[in-house]
Motif scaffolding. Structure first.
Motif, PDB file in Angstrom:
ATOM      1  N   GLY A 223       0.843  -1.192   0.000  1.00  0.00           N
ATOM      2  CA  GLY A 223       0.000   0.000   0.000  1.00  0.00           C
ATOM      3  C   GLY A 223       0.877   1.240   0.000  1.00  0.00           C
ATOM      4  N   PRO A 224       0.299   2.386  -0.267  1.00  0.00           N
ATOM      5  CA  PRO A 224       1.105   3.595  -0.453  1.00  0.00           C
ATOM      6  C   PRO A 224       1.858   4.084   0.788  1.00  0.00           C
ATOM      7  CG  PRO A 224      -1.241   4.060  -0.804  1.00  0.00           C
ATOM      8  CD  PRO A 224      -1.105   2.588  -0.578  1.00  0.00           C
ATOM      9  N   VAL A 225       1.253   4.042   1.961  1.00  0.00           N
ATOM     10  CA  VAL A 225       1.932   4.584   3.148  1.00  0.00           C
ATOM     11  C   VAL A 225       3.070   3.668   3.585  1.00  0.00           C
ATOM     12  CG1 VAL A 225       1.647   5.234   5.573  1.00  0.00           C
ATOM     13  CG2 VAL A 225      -0.057   5.943   3.884  1.00  0.00           C
ATOM     14  N   ARG A 226       2.813   2.367   3.687  1.00  0.00           N
ATOM     15  CA  ARG A 226       3.895   1.449   4.057  1.00  0.00           C
ATOM     16  C   ARG A 226       5.025   1.502   3.032  1.00  0.00           C
ATOM     17  NH1 ARG A 226       0.133  -3.701   5.603  1.00  0.00           N
ATOM     18  NH2 ARG A 226      -0.143  -3.263   7.825  1.00  0.00           N
ATOM     19  N   SER A 227       4.676   1.622   1.760  1.00  0.00           N
ATOM     20  CA  SER A 227       5.707   1.738   0.726  1.00  0.00           C
ATOM     21  C   SER A 227       6.587   2.952   0.977  1.00  0.00           C
ATOM     22  CB  SER A 227       5.081   1.842  -0.669  1.00  0.00           C
ATOM     23  OG  SER A 227       4.518   0.613  -1.049  1.00  0.00           O
ATOM     24  N   GLU A 228       5.967   4.075   1.338  1.00  0.00           N
ATOM     25  CA  GLU A 228       6.756   5.280   1.620  1.00  0.00           C
ATOM     26  C   GLU A 228       7.658   5.083   2.825  1.00  0.00           C
ATOM     27  OE1 GLU A 228       7.346   7.908  -0.295  1.00  0.00           O
ATOM     28  OE2 GLU A 228       6.007   6.918  -1.719  1.00  0.00           O
ATOM     29  N   VAL A 229       7.186   4.361   3.828  1.00  0.00           N
ATOM     30  CA  VAL A 229       8.036   4.067   4.986  1.00  0.00           C
ATOM     31  C   VAL A 229       9.266   3.286   4.526  1.00  0.00           C
ATOM     32  CG1 VAL A 229       8.161   2.814   7.193  1.00  0.00           C
ATOM     33  CG2 VAL A 229       6.136   4.208   6.650  1.00  0.00           C
ATOM     34  N   VAL A 230       9.063   2.274   3.698  1.00  0.00           N
ATOM     35  CA  VAL A 230      10.176   1.478   3.175  1.00  0.00           C
ATOM     36  C   VAL A 230      11.128   2.368   2.372  1.00  0.00           C
ATOM     37  CG1 VAL A 230      10.810  -0.400   1.593  1.00  0.00           C
ATOM     38  CG2 VAL A 230       8.836  -0.666   3.118  1.00  0.00           C
ATOM     39  N   ILE A 231      10.579   3.158   1.466  1.00  0.00           N
ATOM     40  CA  ILE A 231      11.408   3.979   0.574  1.00  0.00           C
ATOM     41  C   ILE A 231      12.182   5.035   1.361  1.00  0.00           C
ATOM     42  CG2 ILE A 231      11.361   5.606  -1.366  1.00  0.00           C
ATOM     43  CD1 ILE A 231       8.732   4.023  -2.238  1.00  0.00           C
TER      44      ILE A 231
ATOM     45  N   VAL B 241       2.101  14.203   0.973  1.00  0.00           N
ATOM     46  CA  VAL B 241       0.863  14.150   0.184  1.00  0.00           C
ATOM     47  C   VAL B 241      -0.046  13.039   0.706  1.00  0.00           C
ATOM     48  CG1 VAL B 241      -0.076  13.612  -2.120  1.00  0.00           C
ATOM     49  CG2 VAL B 241       1.835  15.225  -1.893  1.00  0.00           C
ATOM     50  N   LEU B 242       0.553  11.956   1.160  1.00  0.00           N
ATOM     51  CA  LEU B 242      -0.225  10.836   1.709  1.00  0.00           C
ATOM     52  C   LEU B 242      -0.701  11.092   3.134  1.00  0.00           C
ATOM     53  CD1 LEU B 242       1.881   7.852   0.352  1.00  0.00           C
ATOM     54  CD2 LEU B 242      -0.424   8.520  -0.378  1.00  0.00           C
ATOM     55  N   GLY B 243      -0.327  12.216   3.707  1.00  0.00           N
ATOM     56  CA  GLY B 243      -0.790  12.559   5.041  1.00  0.00           C
ATOM     57  C   GLY B 243       0.151  12.182   6.173  1.00  0.00           C
ATOM     58  N   MET B 244       1.350  11.723   5.853  1.00  0.00           N
ATOM     59  CA  MET B 244       2.313  11.417   6.904  1.00  0.00           C
ATOM     60  C   MET B 244       2.829  12.728   7.494  1.00  0.00           C
ATOM     61  SD  MET B 244       4.423   8.183   5.271  1.00  0.00           S
ATOM     62  CE  MET B 244       5.568   8.082   6.649  1.00  0.00           C
ATOM     63  N   SER B 245       2.923  12.797   8.806  1.00  0.00           N
ATOM     64  CA  SER B 245       3.418  14.003   9.468  1.00  0.00           C
ATOM     65  C   SER B 245       4.935  14.093   9.319  1.00  0.00           C
ATOM     66  CB  SER B 245       3.065  13.974  10.953  1.00  0.00           C
ATOM     67  OG  SER B 245       3.823  12.976  11.619  1.00  0.00           O
ATOM     68  N   ASP B 246       5.442  15.309   9.433  1.00  0.00           N
ATOM     69  CA  ASP B 246       6.891  15.499   9.387  1.00  0.00           C
ATOM     70  C   ASP B 246       7.576  14.749  10.525  1.00  0.00           C
ATOM     71  OD1 ASP B 246       6.646  17.024   7.112  1.00  0.00           O
ATOM     72  OD2 ASP B 246       7.475  18.860   7.979  1.00  0.00           O
ATOM     73  N   ALA B 247       6.923  14.686  11.683  1.00  0.00           N
ATOM     74  CA  ALA B 247       7.504  13.957  12.820  1.00  0.00           C
ATOM     75  C   ALA B 247       7.633  12.466  12.503  1.00  0.00           C
ATOM     76  CB  ALA B 247       6.655  14.164  14.070  1.00  0.00           C
ATOM     77  N   ARG B 248       6.613  11.900  11.873  1.00  0.00           N
ATOM     78  CA  ARG B 248       6.673  10.477  11.505  1.00  0.00           C
ATOM     79  C   ARG B 248       7.761  10.245  10.468  1.00  0.00           C
ATOM     80  NH1 ARG B 248       1.791   6.733   8.964  1.00  0.00           N
ATOM     81  NH2 ARG B 248       2.983   4.765   9.018  1.00  0.00           N
ATOM     82  N   ILE B 249       7.846  11.137   9.486  1.00  0.00           N
ATOM     83  CA  ILE B 249       8.874  11.015   8.449  1.00  0.00           C
ATOM     84  C   ILE B 249      10.258  11.123   9.084  1.00  0.00           C
ATOM     85  CG2 ILE B 249       9.856  12.106   6.388  1.00  0.00           C
ATOM     86  CD1 ILE B 249       6.891  13.043   5.775  1.00  0.00           C
ATOM     87  N   ALA B 250      10.469  12.141   9.902  1.00  0.00           N
ATOM     88  CA  ALA B 250      11.772  12.360  10.540  1.00  0.00           C
ATOM     89  C   ALA B 250      12.173  11.175  11.413  1.00  0.00           C
ATOM     90  CB  ALA B 250      11.747  13.647  11.356  1.00  0.00           C
ATOM     91  N   ALA B 251      11.194  10.540  12.048  1.00  0.00           N
ATOM     92  CA  ALA B 251      11.494   9.392  12.909  1.00  0.00           C
ATOM     93  C   ALA B 251      12.153   8.260  12.136  1.00  0.00           C
ATOM     94  CB  ALA B 251      10.214   8.896  13.587  1.00  0.00           C
ATOM     95  N   LEU B 252      11.952   8.210  10.835  1.00  0.00           N
ATOM     96  CA  LEU B 252      12.529   7.133  10.025  1.00  0.00           C
ATOM     97  C   LEU B 252      14.041   7.268   9.860  1.00  0.00           C
ATOM     98  CD1 LEU B 252       9.616   6.792   7.533  1.00  0.00           C
ATOM     99  CD2 LEU B 252      10.475   5.000   9.072  1.00  0.00           C
ATOM    100  N   ARG B 253      14.595   8.388  10.290  1.00  0.00           N
ATOM    101  CA  ARG B 253      16.055   8.531  10.299  1.00  0.00           C
ATOM    102  C   ARG B 253      16.657   7.908  11.550  1.00  0.00           C
ATOM    103  NH1 ARG B 253      15.237  14.510   8.595  1.00  0.00           N
ATOM    104  NH2 ARG B 253      15.115  14.644  10.852  1.00  0.00           N
TER     105      ARG B 253
END
Length: 183
Positions: free
Chosen positions: A59-67, A89-101
């Motif tokens: 799905g799109p959100v999990r795919s973005e997490v992987v990418i 665009v998919l609605g992920m917050s900047d905090a969630r995105i940043a956490a992936l680092r």
């Protein structure tokens, strides 16, 4: 300005062999305009791209997490910036995105551990594969592995040929930077 031997190909120099792809995905982004130096590769890439980008069991959100995790691990500024934009665009917050680092909690953490295992160990351990299969489904585990491979190849191309971040994404990152993003 890039001194790359393979900068993104302009519309005027677009290869006739892939003329039909110029108005679709291949002409839309600098990564594929760079790949257009090898038309047969772009043609072969198209069906796998369709599956990985559009039809993945993740799905799109999990795919973005992987990418995003793969982009972080590779240190690919292009992939990181483009996928920060897509994740937003998919609605992920900047905090969630940043956490992936770092190492996020929950399902994002499980996915991050899987991406890390693929980079570090070149495989998923039986225990990690079983945990992923229970959480995501086995077909999604295959798609996770394929997504890491797909975006690793793109990262190698992007970094080898110093492909510039597309203007719209570069503008977004300048106007709305994610703290600590590779530049």
């Amino acid at each position: 300005m890039t001194t790359s031997p393979c900068p993104p190909i302009s519309d005027a120099d677009w290869p006739q062999a892939i003329a039909g792809l110029k108005d679709g995905f291949a002409g839309a982004l600098n990564v594929y305009r760079t790949m257009a130096h090898h038309p047969a590769l772009v043609q072969a890439w198209a069906p796998l791209r369709q599956h990985i980008v559009k039809d993945s069991a993740l799905g799109p959100v999990r795919s973005e997490v992987v990418i995003l995790r793969a982009a972080h691990r590779m240190g690919s500024p292009y992939e990181w910036a483009h996928h920060v934009s897509r994740a937003r665009v998919l609605g992920m917050s900047d905090a969630r995105i940043a956490a992936l680092r770092g190492m996020p909690e929950g399902e994002d953490g499980l996915i991050a551990r899987a991406v890390d295992a693929l980079f570090d160990d070149k495989r998923l351990s039986p225990a990690l594969e079983a945990e992923l299969a229970a959480a995501l489904g086995r077909v999604a585990v295959f798609d996770l592995i394929a997504t890491v491979g797909f975006y690793s190849v793109l990262g190698y191309i992007l970094m080898t040929y110093d492909t510039p971040i597309d203007a719209a994404v570069a503008k977004e990152m300048a106007e709305r930077p994610l703290d600590g993003s590779p530049r």
